[in-house]
Design a protein around this motif. Structure first.
Motif, PDB file in Angstrom:
ATOM      1  N   LEU A  56       7.785  26.802  -9.206  1.00  0.00           N
ATOM      2  CA  LEU A  56       7.614  26.180  -7.885  1.00  0.00           C
ATOM      3  C   LEU A  56       8.083  24.736  -7.918  1.00  0.00           C
ATOM      4  O   LEU A  56       7.994  24.058  -8.930  1.00  0.00           O
ATOM      5  CB  LEU A  56       6.152  26.252  -7.448  1.00  0.00           C
ATOM      6  N   ASP A  57       8.516  24.310  -6.775  1.00  0.00           N
ATOM      7  CA  ASP A  57       9.075  22.976  -6.679  1.00  0.00           C
ATOM      8  C   ASP A  57       9.077  22.591  -5.205  1.00  0.00           C
ATOM      9  O   ASP A  57       8.865  23.434  -4.345  1.00  0.00           O
ATOM     10  CB  ASP A  57      10.503  22.998  -7.227  1.00  0.00           C
ATOM     11  N   GLY A  58       9.298  21.331  -4.939  1.00  0.00           N
ATOM     12  CA  GLY A  58       9.418  20.909  -3.550  1.00  0.00           C
ATOM     13  C   GLY A  58       8.097  20.521  -2.922  1.00  0.00           C
ATOM     14  O   GLY A  58       7.119  20.294  -3.626  1.00  0.00           O
ATOM     15  N   PRO A  59       8.078  20.430  -1.591  1.00  0.00           N
ATOM     16  CA  PRO A  59       6.912  19.909  -0.859  1.00  0.00           C
ATOM     17  C   PRO A  59       5.640  20.690  -1.160  1.00  0.00           C
ATOM     18  O   PRO A  59       5.682  21.902  -1.399  1.00  0.00           O
ATOM     19  CB  PRO A  59       7.309  20.085   0.609  1.00  0.00           C
ATOM     20  N   LEU A  60       4.536  19.990  -1.113  1.00  0.00           N
ATOM     21  CA  LEU A  60       3.243  20.597  -1.436  1.00  0.00           C
ATOM     22  C   LEU A  60       2.941  21.794  -0.545  1.00  0.00           C
ATOM     23  O   LEU A  60       2.530  22.861  -1.025  1.00  0.00           O
ATOM     24  CB  LEU A  60       2.145  19.544  -1.286  1.00  0.00           C
ATOM     25  N   GLN A  96       4.721  24.873  -1.587  1.00  0.00           N
ATOM     26  CA  GLN A  96       4.198  25.452  -2.823  1.00  0.00           C
ATOM     27  C   GLN A  96       2.891  26.186  -2.561  1.00  0.00           C
ATOM     28  O   GLN A  96       2.639  27.257  -3.120  1.00  0.00           O
ATOM     29  CB  GLN A  96       3.986  24.359  -3.881  1.00  0.00           C
ATOM     30  N   LEU A  97       2.042  25.599  -1.733  1.00  0.00           N
ATOM     31  CA  LEU A  97       0.779  26.265  -1.412  1.00  0.00           C
ATOM     32  C   LEU A  97       1.049  27.610  -0.745  1.00  0.00           C
ATOM     33  O   LEU A  97       0.424  28.619  -1.070  1.00  0.00           O
ATOM     34  CB  LEU A  97      -0.069  25.378  -0.495  1.00  0.00           C
ATOM     35  N   ILE A 124       2.137  30.110  -3.297  1.00  0.00           N
ATOM     36  CA  ILE A 124       1.030  30.592  -4.131  1.00  0.00           C
ATOM     37  C   ILE A 124       0.164  31.568  -3.347  1.00  0.00           C
ATOM     38  O   ILE A 124      -0.238  32.619  -3.854  1.00  0.00           O
ATOM     39  CB  ILE A 124       0.197  29.404  -4.639  1.00  0.00           C
TER      40      ILE A 124
END
Lengths: 162, 162
Positions: free
Chosen positions: B131-135, B138-139, B142
């Motif tokens: 995962l990478d990039g803005p929070l 990513q949330l 997930i």
DNA sequence: GGCAATAACATAACACGTTATATAACTTGT
DNA sequence: ACAAGTTATATAACGTGTTATGTTATTGCC
């Protein structure tokens, strides 16, 4: 004294996300204290859901929010006590309970949508701004930023910048 | 029925982190069910802290875990009831309560450290891998991954891969 | 030495999440 | 049409987080 959750890495990610979420909610609460009928920050998503989707059954509300049905039932009782939502039986199915914003609830939502929610959204966005890379690193950065300046301070400095 | 917390973006980040943390803890619980004295996943960090740092006062434990002192006091009572920790008065300061792992507690920690905790750590790491990039993105990733395959399934497939 | 301020932990009251289970209403199948 | 299964909500019991406040021990100052 170092932070054990941080030291545990992926192992304690669940506890760490919960802790950070709670801190964020607590910080947000300071901003929400401006609203007239004072409402716990965790109940705002209920109002936002009813505002966006219109009247919903308890089950649909649970699904929209991603929480359990008993959790919704209890919070709806609280919102009814505060006069922010109203409930009625389902039109077709008597087992259902339809939850809808009351006049006072709509008023609160309008006030929040006009001023407060955008300010909070901006403050949280600023808190997360410029972050990149692995999740654990971003979480650590947010924790550090929050420790350096709580959310309500960020929102107010944003205000001044306008 | 779309996910309101997701739709609210940064505004509901606190609620969303809490929700994801709770799901992660619940998923983790399935793996922890193998341990003999069954222990809620949220209490494992207490044992891990005492294992890493040795006996601690209630206040130091609160600081290490980043939770409030009353929260620690209550959970310590539960851990004492389960026989996993022992408490005694502070040597210099009679107001303090020193919390330490009991023999059973040490046993549990050793068992967990040898097998279970590394497996959980690996499963969560895999969950977050790549995962990478803005929070927020990513949330969402997930959440999607977790919906596709719960954590305990990921841990078991890892097992098979060895 | 003794009184006031401080500090550590305990307790109470609240919000909120869960799972398991009860109750009531609807649906189905014969 | 009625018994049986299913579904919607309610309730109970538990864990855990918070803040506010109470107790008791220690410190500090006169």
């Amino acid at each position: 004294m170092d932070d054990i959750l941080r030291a545990l890495g992926h192992l304690a990610l669940g506890s760490r996300l919960k802790r950070l979420g709670e801190q964020l909610q607590a910080d947000t609460q300071h901003l929400l204290d401006e609203l007239d009928p004072l409402l716990p920050s965790g109940q705002h998503p209920f109002l936002a859901a009813l505002d966006r989707l219109g009247p919903l059954t308890v089950g649909d509300l649970a699904q929209a929010l991603g929480v359990s049905q008993p959790g919704v039932t209890r919070t709806v009782v609280r919102l009814v006590e505060r006069g922010l939502v109203e409930t009625g039986p389902g039109p077709d199915d008597q087992r259902q309970k339809i939850v809808a914003l009351s006049a006072a609830g709509r008023e609160l939502v309008e006030a929040a949508k006009a001023e407060l929610w955008p300010r909070i959204d901006a403050a949280v966005a600023e808190l997360c701004a410029g972050l990149d890379g692995p999740l654990l690193a971003q979480l650590a950065a947010i924790e550090d930023r929050l420790a350096a300046a709580p959310l309500h301070r960020r929102a107010r400095s944003k205000e001044r910048a306008r």
